[in-house]
Enzyme design. Sequence first.
Site, mmCIF file in Angstrom:
data_model
loop_
_atom_site.group_PDB
_atom_site.id
_atom_site.type_symbol
_atom_site.label_atom_id
_atom_site.label_comp_id
_atom_site.label_asym_id
_atom_site.label_seq_id
_atom_site.Cartn_x
_atom_site.Cartn_y
_atom_site.Cartn_z
ATOM 1 N N ASP A 189 0.795 -1.240 0.000
ATOM 2 C CA ASP A 189 0.000 0.000 0.000
ATOM 3 C C ASP A 189 0.827 1.290 0.000
ATOM 4 O O ASP A 189 0.543 2.218 0.781
ATOM 5 C CB ASP A 189 -0.957 -0.003 1.209
ATOM 6 C CG ASP A 189 -1.897 -1.206 1.207
ATOM 7 O OD1 ASP A 189 -1.819 -2.029 0.277
ATOM 8 O OD2 ASP A 189 -2.694 -1.334 2.155
ATOM 9 N N ASP A 208 -4.658 -0.695 -1.454
ATOM 10 C CA ASP A 208 -5.961 -0.563 -0.834
ATOM 11 C C ASP A 208 -6.842 0.030 -1.931
ATOM 12 O O ASP A 208 -6.478 1.038 -2.549
ATOM 13 C CB ASP A 208 -5.805 0.412 0.350
ATOM 14 C CG ASP A 208 -6.616 0.042 1.565
ATOM 15 O OD1 ASP A 208 -6.885 -1.155 1.773
ATOM 16 O OD2 ASP A 208 -6.969 0.971 2.324
ATOM 17 N N HIS A 251 -10.634 0.782 -2.426
ATOM 18 C CA HIS A 251 -11.981 0.795 -1.855
ATOM 19 C C HIS A 251 -13.024 1.408 -2.789
ATOM 20 O O HIS A 251 -12.741 2.415 -3.455
ATOM 21 C CB HIS A 251 -11.991 1.619 -0.565
ATOM 22 C CG HIS A 251 -11.161 1.058 0.552
ATOM 23 N ND1 HIS A 251 -11.201 -0.268 0.929
ATOM 24 C CD2 HIS A 251 -10.269 1.656 1.395
ATOM 25 C CE1 HIS A 251 -10.378 -0.445 1.952
ATOM 26 N NE2 HIS A 251 -9.794 0.685 2.256
ATOM 27 N N HIS A 260 -10.552 6.889 2.128
ATOM 28 C CA HIS A 260 -9.188 6.852 1.582
ATOM 29 C C HIS A 260 -9.109 5.803 0.478
ATOM 30 O O HIS A 260 -9.914 4.874 0.439
ATOM 31 C CB HIS A 260 -8.180 6.508 2.692
ATOM 32 C CG HIS A 260 -8.396 5.151 3.282
ATOM 33 N ND1 HIS A 260 -9.349 4.905 4.252
ATOM 34 C CD2 HIS A 260 -7.829 3.944 3.008
ATOM 35 C CE1 HIS A 260 -9.346 3.622 4.561
ATOM 36 N NE2 HIS A 260 -8.443 3.003 3.822
ATOM 37 N N LYS A 297 -7.031 -5.002 -2.644
ATOM 38 C CA LYS A 297 -7.765 -5.493 -1.466
ATOM 39 C C LYS A 297 -8.670 -4.397 -0.933
ATOM 40 O O LYS A 297 -8.462 -3.225 -1.248
ATOM 41 C CB LYS A 297 -6.792 -5.992 -0.394
ATOM 42 C CG LYS A 297 -5.861 -4.928 0.107
ATOM 43 C CD LYS A 297 -4.811 -5.505 1.026
ATOM 44 C CE LYS A 297 -3.892 -4.425 1.527
ATOM 45 N NZ LYS A 297 -4.546 -3.340 2.254
ATOM 46 N N CYS A 352 -1.638 -2.545 7.830
ATOM 47 C CA CYS A 352 -1.596 -3.551 6.758
ATOM 48 C C CYS A 352 -0.258 -4.280 6.655
ATOM 49 O O CYS A 352 -0.234 -5.458 6.303
ATOM 50 C CB CYS A 352 -1.997 -2.926 5.435
ATOM 51 S SG CYS A 352 -3.779 -2.541 5.399
HETATM 52 C C1 VGL Z 1 -4.542 0.674 5.872
HETATM 53 C C2 VGL Z 1 -5.966 1.672 7.380
HETATM 54 C C3 VGL Z 1 -7.022 1.466 6.531
HETATM 55 C C4 VGL Z 1 -3.147 0.251 5.524
HETATM 56 C C5 VGL Z 1 -5.604 0.459 5.027
HETATM 57 O O1 VGL Z 1 -2.851 0.060 4.327
HETATM 58 O O2 VGL Z 1 -2.329 0.110 6.454
HETATM 59 N N1 VGL Z 1 -4.734 1.273 7.047
HETATM 60 N N2 VGL Z 1 -6.842 0.857 5.356
HETATM 61 ZN ZN ZN Z 2 -8.292 0.960 3.812
#
Ligand code: VGL
Ligand code: ZN
Length: 187
Positions: free
Chosen positions: A16, A58, A60, A77, A102, A141
Amino acid sequence: MAEVRLVPKDALILVDVQNDFCPGGKLAVVGGDEVVPVLNGWIRAAREAGAMIVASRDWHPADHSSFREQGGPWPSHCVQGTPGADFHPGLELPEDVLVVSKGDRQELDQYSDFEQTPLAGALRDKGVTRLFIGGLAQDVCVRATVLDAVRHGFETHVISNGSKPLNDVSGKQALEDMRLAGAVVEQ
Ligand code: VGL
Ligand code: ZN
């Protein structure tokens, strides 16, 4: 730069490294962009060794269940197709990088790159035995991915200076959790 000599059965997993987790982003990690030059050194080392390179993102939907507007813990985010969801522009990803998305199902959050993704199978298909994992965020993550990697039986190394936490206290705790689980924390 990587201090460890990489071999073809290694894989580098970049978790990420996206604009929203970097300064100016919607869920910014302090100094998050500082992981980029460190991880670029590892990318070069992996390419030279012929090791597999994986980048997770990430990814979403706009109404994801993890967002505060939906009762979740996080500000909105990494919404699919927005600049915040792009990989950091300085990250030198090779053309043949395996991208693992993901968090793309509205009702499910996936902190681990292994949770309901094709990653473990893809690594096994290539005969990968050892993983080097860095990225963002160290206490969310990266932590979840490292703990799952150990559970899957991979020799797992954390690139500690190539990962940064959302919170310093939980970052220290995450490094300790990963070490106690059996991961090697690379200084
Ligand atoms: C993440 C919070 C929410 C990460 C992803 O990639 O660490 N943290 N979504
Ligand atoms: Zn996230």
